[in-house]
Design an enzyme around this catalytic site. Structure first.
Site, PDB file in Angstrom:
ATOM      1  N   GLY A  28       0.847  -1.200   0.000  1.00  0.00           N
ATOM      2  CA  GLY A  28       0.000   0.000   0.000  1.00  0.00           C
ATOM      3  C   GLY A  28       0.877   1.243   0.000  1.00  0.00           C
ATOM      4  O   GLY A  28       0.496   2.294   0.511  1.00  0.00           O
ATOM      5  N   ALA A  29       2.055   1.097  -0.600  1.00  0.00           N
ATOM      6  CA  ALA A  29       3.116   2.109  -0.476  1.00  0.00           C
ATOM      7  C   ALA A  29       2.766   3.444  -1.139  1.00  0.00           C
ATOM      8  O   ALA A  29       3.389   4.459  -0.833  1.00  0.00           O
ATOM      9  CB  ALA A  29       4.414   1.569  -1.081  1.00  0.00           C
ATOM     10  N   VAL A  71      -1.596   6.484   4.007  1.00  0.00           N
ATOM     11  CA  VAL A  71      -0.775   6.097   5.164  1.00  0.00           C
ATOM     12  C   VAL A  71       0.502   5.420   4.693  1.00  0.00           C
ATOM     13  O   VAL A  71       1.599   5.738   5.164  1.00  0.00           O
ATOM     14  CB  VAL A  71      -1.555   5.172   6.125  1.00  0.00           C
ATOM     15  CG1 VAL A  71      -0.667   4.784   7.307  1.00  0.00           C
ATOM     16  CG2 VAL A  71      -2.812   5.864   6.623  1.00  0.00           C
ATOM     17  N   GLY A 130      -2.016  -2.395   9.619  1.00  0.00           N
ATOM     18  CA  GLY A 130      -2.878  -1.274  10.032  1.00  0.00           C
ATOM     19  C   GLY A 130      -4.204  -1.276   9.311  1.00  0.00           C
ATOM     20  O   GLY A 130      -5.148  -0.608   9.743  1.00  0.00           O
ATOM     21  N   PHE A 153      -2.348   2.844  15.413  1.00  0.00           N
ATOM     22  CA  PHE A 153      -0.898   2.880  15.602  1.00  0.00           C
ATOM     23  C   PHE A 153      -0.415   4.168  16.261  1.00  0.00           C
ATOM     24  O   PHE A 153       0.780   4.344  16.442  1.00  0.00           O
ATOM     25  CB  PHE A 153      -0.176   2.670  14.267  1.00  0.00           C
ATOM     26  CG  PHE A 153       0.016   1.207  13.947  1.00  0.00           C
ATOM     27  CD1 PHE A 153       1.031   0.479  14.550  1.00  0.00           C
ATOM     28  CD2 PHE A 153      -0.832   0.557  13.078  1.00  0.00           C
ATOM     29  CE1 PHE A 153       1.199  -0.876  14.280  1.00  0.00           C
ATOM     30  CE2 PHE A 153      -0.669  -0.799  12.797  1.00  0.00           C
ATOM     31  CZ  PHE A 153       0.352  -1.509  13.402  1.00  0.00           C
ATOM     32  N   HIS A 173     -12.713  15.430  15.007  1.00  0.00           N
ATOM     33  CA  HIS A 173     -12.078  15.020  13.749  1.00  0.00           C
ATOM     34  C   HIS A 173     -12.305  16.069  12.667  1.00  0.00           C
ATOM     35  O   HIS A 173     -13.206  16.904  12.765  1.00  0.00           O
ATOM     36  CB  HIS A 173     -12.612  13.669  13.265  1.00  0.00           C
ATOM     37  CG  HIS A 173     -11.954  12.505  13.928  1.00  0.00           C
ATOM     38  ND1 HIS A 173     -12.361  12.023  15.151  1.00  0.00           N
ATOM     39  CD2 HIS A 173     -10.888  11.737  13.553  1.00  0.00           C
ATOM     40  CE1 HIS A 173     -11.578  11.003  15.499  1.00  0.00           C
ATOM     41  NE2 HIS A 173     -10.678  10.810  14.561  1.00  0.00           N
ATOM     42  N   HIS A 174     -11.515  15.948  11.606  1.00  0.00           N
ATOM     43  CA  HIS A 174     -11.687  16.758  10.387  1.00  0.00           C
ATOM     44  C   HIS A 174     -13.084  16.494   9.815  1.00  0.00           C
ATOM     45  O   HIS A 174     -13.655  15.403  10.020  1.00  0.00           O
ATOM     46  CB  HIS A 174     -10.602  16.383   9.372  1.00  0.00           C
ATOM     47  CG  HIS A 174     -10.607  14.919   9.031  1.00  0.00           C
ATOM     48  ND1 HIS A 174     -11.456  14.392   8.097  1.00  0.00           N
ATOM     49  CD2 HIS A 174      -9.911  13.877   9.551  1.00  0.00           C
ATOM     50  CE1 HIS A 174     -11.277  13.085   8.033  1.00  0.00           C
ATOM     51  NE2 HIS A 174     -10.339  12.742   8.921  1.00  0.00           N
ATOM     52  N   LYS A 228     -14.464  13.119   7.710  1.00  0.00           N
ATOM     53  CA  LYS A 228     -14.651  11.766   8.276  1.00  0.00           C
ATOM     54  C   LYS A 228     -16.098  11.313   8.066  1.00  0.00           C
ATOM     55  O   LYS A 228     -17.028  12.073   8.307  1.00  0.00           O
ATOM     56  CB  LYS A 228     -14.288  11.773   9.766  1.00  0.00           C
ATOM     57  CG  LYS A 228     -14.288  10.398  10.377  1.00  0.00           C
ATOM     58  CD  LYS A 228     -13.669  10.410  11.763  1.00  0.00           C
ATOM     59  CE  LYS A 228     -13.768   9.052  12.431  1.00  0.00           C
ATOM     60  NZ  LYS A 228     -13.159   7.961  11.660  1.00  0.00           N
ATOM     61  N   GLY A 245     -13.950   4.966  15.724  1.00  0.00           N
ATOM     62  CA  GLY A 245     -13.714   3.639  16.306  1.00  0.00           C
ATOM     63  C   GLY A 245     -12.911   3.750  17.591  1.00  0.00           C
ATOM     64  O   GLY A 245     -13.164   3.015  18.557  1.00  0.00           O
ATOM     65  N   THR A 246     -11.955   4.664  17.626  1.00  0.00           N
ATOM     66  CA  THR A 246     -11.122   4.829  18.828  1.00  0.00           C
ATOM     67  C   THR A 246     -11.980   5.290  20.011  1.00  0.00           C
ATOM     68  O   THR A 246     -11.831   4.792  21.128  1.00  0.00           O
ATOM     69  CB  THR A 246     -10.001   5.848  18.553  1.00  0.00           C
ATOM     70  OG1 THR A 246      -9.194   5.328  17.502  1.00  0.00           O
ATOM     71  CG2 THR A 246      -9.144   6.096  19.773  1.00  0.00           C
TER      72      THR A 246
HETATM   73  P1  NAP Z   1      -5.536   4.472   0.700  1.00  0.00           P
HETATM   74  O1  NAP Z   1      -4.957   5.837   0.549  1.00  0.00           O
HETATM   75  O2  NAP Z   1      -6.712   4.046  -0.123  1.00  0.00           O
HETATM   76  O3  NAP Z   1      -4.335   3.441   0.512  1.00  0.00           O
HETATM   77  C1  NAP Z   1      -4.479   2.094   0.225  1.00  0.00           C
HETATM   78  C2  NAP Z   1      -3.398   1.761  -0.817  1.00  0.00           C
HETATM   79  O4  NAP Z   1      -3.254   0.354  -0.919  1.00  0.00           O
HETATM   80  C3  NAP Z   1      -3.747   2.290  -2.203  1.00  0.00           C
HETATM   81  O5  NAP Z   1      -2.592   2.884  -2.769  1.00  0.00           O
HETATM   82  C4  NAP Z   1      -4.143   0.999  -2.938  1.00  0.00           C
HETATM   83  O6  NAP Z   1      -3.935   1.083  -4.329  1.00  0.00           O
HETATM   84  C5  NAP Z   1      -3.184   0.027  -2.307  1.00  0.00           C
HETATM   85  N1  NAP Z   1      -3.516  -1.378  -2.518  1.00  0.00           N
HETATM   86  C6  NAP Z   1      -4.713  -1.945  -2.789  1.00  0.00           C
HETATM   87  N2  NAP Z   1      -4.587  -3.273  -2.903  1.00  0.00           N
HETATM   88  C7  NAP Z   1      -3.287  -3.571  -2.692  1.00  0.00           C
HETATM   89  C8  NAP Z   1      -2.528  -4.784  -2.671  1.00  0.00           C
HETATM   90  N3  NAP Z   1      -3.102  -5.962  -2.913  1.00  0.00           N
HETATM   91  N4  NAP Z   1      -1.195  -4.730  -2.425  1.00  0.00           N
HETATM   92  C9  NAP Z   1      -0.611  -3.559  -2.202  1.00  0.00           C
HETATM   93  N5  NAP Z   1      -1.270  -2.362  -2.219  1.00  0.00           N
HETATM   94  C10 NAP Z   1      -2.592  -2.376  -2.458  1.00  0.00           C
HETATM   95  O7  NAP Z   1      -5.981   4.218   2.233  1.00  0.00           O
HETATM   96  P2  NAP Z   1      -5.277   4.767   3.564  1.00  0.00           P
HETATM   97  O8  NAP Z   1      -5.998   5.975   4.053  1.00  0.00           O
HETATM   98  O9  NAP Z   1      -3.800   4.827   3.394  1.00  0.00           O
HETATM   99  O10 NAP Z   1      -5.663   3.611   4.580  1.00  0.00           O
HETATM  100  C11 NAP Z   1      -5.233   2.276   4.362  1.00  0.00           C
HETATM  101  C12 NAP Z   1      -5.850   1.375   5.420  1.00  0.00           C
HETATM  102  O11 NAP Z   1      -5.299   1.685   6.696  1.00  0.00           O
HETATM  103  C13 NAP Z   1      -7.367   1.512   5.591  1.00  0.00           C
HETATM  104  O12 NAP Z   1      -7.924   0.245   5.891  1.00  0.00           O
HETATM  105  C14 NAP Z   1      -7.497   2.430   6.780  1.00  0.00           C
HETATM  106  O13 NAP Z   1      -8.728   2.287   7.463  1.00  0.00           O
HETATM  107  C15 NAP Z   1      -6.338   1.947   7.619  1.00  0.00           C
HETATM  108  N6  NAP Z   1      -5.804   2.882   8.631  1.00  0.00           N
HETATM  109  C16 NAP Z   1      -5.353   2.328   9.788  1.00  0.00           C
HETATM  110  C17 NAP Z   1      -4.755   3.118  10.749  1.00  0.00           C
HETATM  111  C18 NAP Z   1      -4.222   2.488  12.000  1.00  0.00           C
HETATM  112  O14 NAP Z   1      -3.649   3.186  12.846  1.00  0.00           O
HETATM  113  N7  NAP Z   1      -4.338   1.178  12.140  1.00  0.00           N
HETATM  114  C19 NAP Z   1      -4.618   4.480  10.540  1.00  0.00           C
HETATM  115  C20 NAP Z   1      -5.092   5.017   9.355  1.00  0.00           C
HETATM  116  C21 NAP Z   1      -5.661   4.217   8.381  1.00  0.00           C
HETATM  117  P3  NAP Z   1      -5.194   1.467  -5.305  1.00  0.00           P
HETATM  118  O15 NAP Z   1      -5.704   2.787  -4.837  1.00  0.00           O
HETATM  119  O16 NAP Z   1      -4.567   1.472  -6.653  1.00  0.00           O
HETATM  120  O17 NAP Z   1      -6.197   0.351  -5.123  1.00  0.00           O
END
Ligand code: NAP
Length: 248
Positions: free
Chosen positions: A9-10, A14, A77, A107, A134-135, A138, A144-145
């Site tokens: 998800g690079a 996040v 995450g 995290f 929050h902003h 949302k 959830g927290t």
């Molecule tokens: P985002 O901007 O949509 O990022 C997700 C990324 O993963 C996108 O670049 C997506 O590409 C890519 N992706 C999709 N399928 C993949 C695969 N099979 N392998 C590798 N990369 C893939 O979302 P985000 O805001 O960064 O959030 C990501 C997740 O983290 C969500 O579930 C969010 O709820 C969670 N989150 C958790 C925390 C925590 O503290 N635990 C904090 C914030 C967010 P495409 O767009 O091309 O599909």
């Protein structure tokens, strides 16, 4: 020796913050940065020992199966884990003993500590309410927290046999006392200029205690992810939540 890390998800919001945040972190070497459509074999070819997954709920299970079966530890995450998914991850871990998986809904170390301190304080005060800020983009309320925080307080109060908090309200405008999460009022504020913030307010005779945490941007997840990367190999099997990694 550095820990070799791959980020999944690079290019996400996040994930890209984690990629930037890992640069220069002592003892951590980023060896793979994958996004949608990239070949997961890059992880094994690059020698990744730990992956960090911030992808999408639809993809994360496939990523975890691949990594666990290839002996790669996972720091996750991505959200969307219900009991069924957790059981599946546990089963993969049992088939591949020695692999560690951390799934943490939050995290941000400040948020994890705020929740832990709230659970500690819960039984010393008759009143407890949670306010989250929050902003305005949302989509869900309360966060959830905040729900998790309120549940932790409610559980501690129940276990201590406490009465409901005093509240003589007989007449109220809809929503003015917040949402009740297991009896704990939770208030959600949506505010331009804010990011993610939480206050837990406790009160008893002649005194209140406020626990407050503020996450200003996505870099707030980096230190918790680094703790995960450094610890996960020493914790085989599935761990849910950062708490035990922080000694809480
Ligand atoms: P985002 O901007 O949509 O990022 C997700 C990324 O993963 C996108 O670049 C997506 O590409 C890519 N992706 C999709 N399928 C993949 C695969 N099979 N392998 C590798 N990369 C893939 O979302 P985000 O805001 O960064 O959030 C990501 C997740 O983290 C969500 O579930 C969010 O709820 C969670 N989150 C958790 C925390 C925590 O503290 N635990 C904090 C914030 C967010 P495409 O767009 O091309 O599909």
């Amino acid at each position: 020796m550095s820990i070799k890390v791959g980020v999944l998800g690079a290019r996400g919001r996040v994930g890209s913050t984690i990629v930037a945040g890992l640069e220069g972190v002592e003892g951590v070497e980023l060896v793979a940065a994958l996004d949608h459509g990239d070949d997961k074999n890059q992880l094994t070819e690059s020698g990744a020992e730990v992956i960090v997954d911030f992808t999408v709920p639809d993809q994360v299970m496939g990523n975890l199966q691949f990594c666990i079966e290839h002996g790669i530890h996972c720091v996750v995450g991505t959200t969307g884990f219900d009991e069924e998914r957790l059981a599946q991850v546990r089963a993969w871990c049992e088939d591949n003993p020695g692999v560690g998986v951390l799934i943490a809904p939050n995290f941000a170390i400040s948020a994890v500590l705020a929740m832990a301190f709230a659970r500690q304080a819960a039984t010393y005060f008759e009143s407890a309410e949670v306010v989250e800020y929050h902003h305005p983009n949302k989509l869900d309320a309360p966060s959830g927290t905040a729900v998790h925080t309120a549940q932790g307080i409610a559980r501690a109060r129940r276990e201590a046999g406490m009465e409901p908090a005093p509240d003589a309200t007989e007449k109220a405008l809809d929503g003015s006392r917040g949402a009740s999460v297991e009896g704990i009022p939770v208030h959600a504020v949506r505010m331009q200029g804010m990011n993610a913030h939480e206050e837990i307010i406790f009160g008893t005779q002649g005194q209140t205690l406020t626990i407050r945490q503020d996450s200003y941007d996505r870099t707030s997840f980096v230190p918790g992810v680094v703790v995960g990367i450094r610890t996960v190999a020493q914790r085989p099997g599935l761990t849910v939540g950062l708490d035990s990694y922080l000694g809480l």
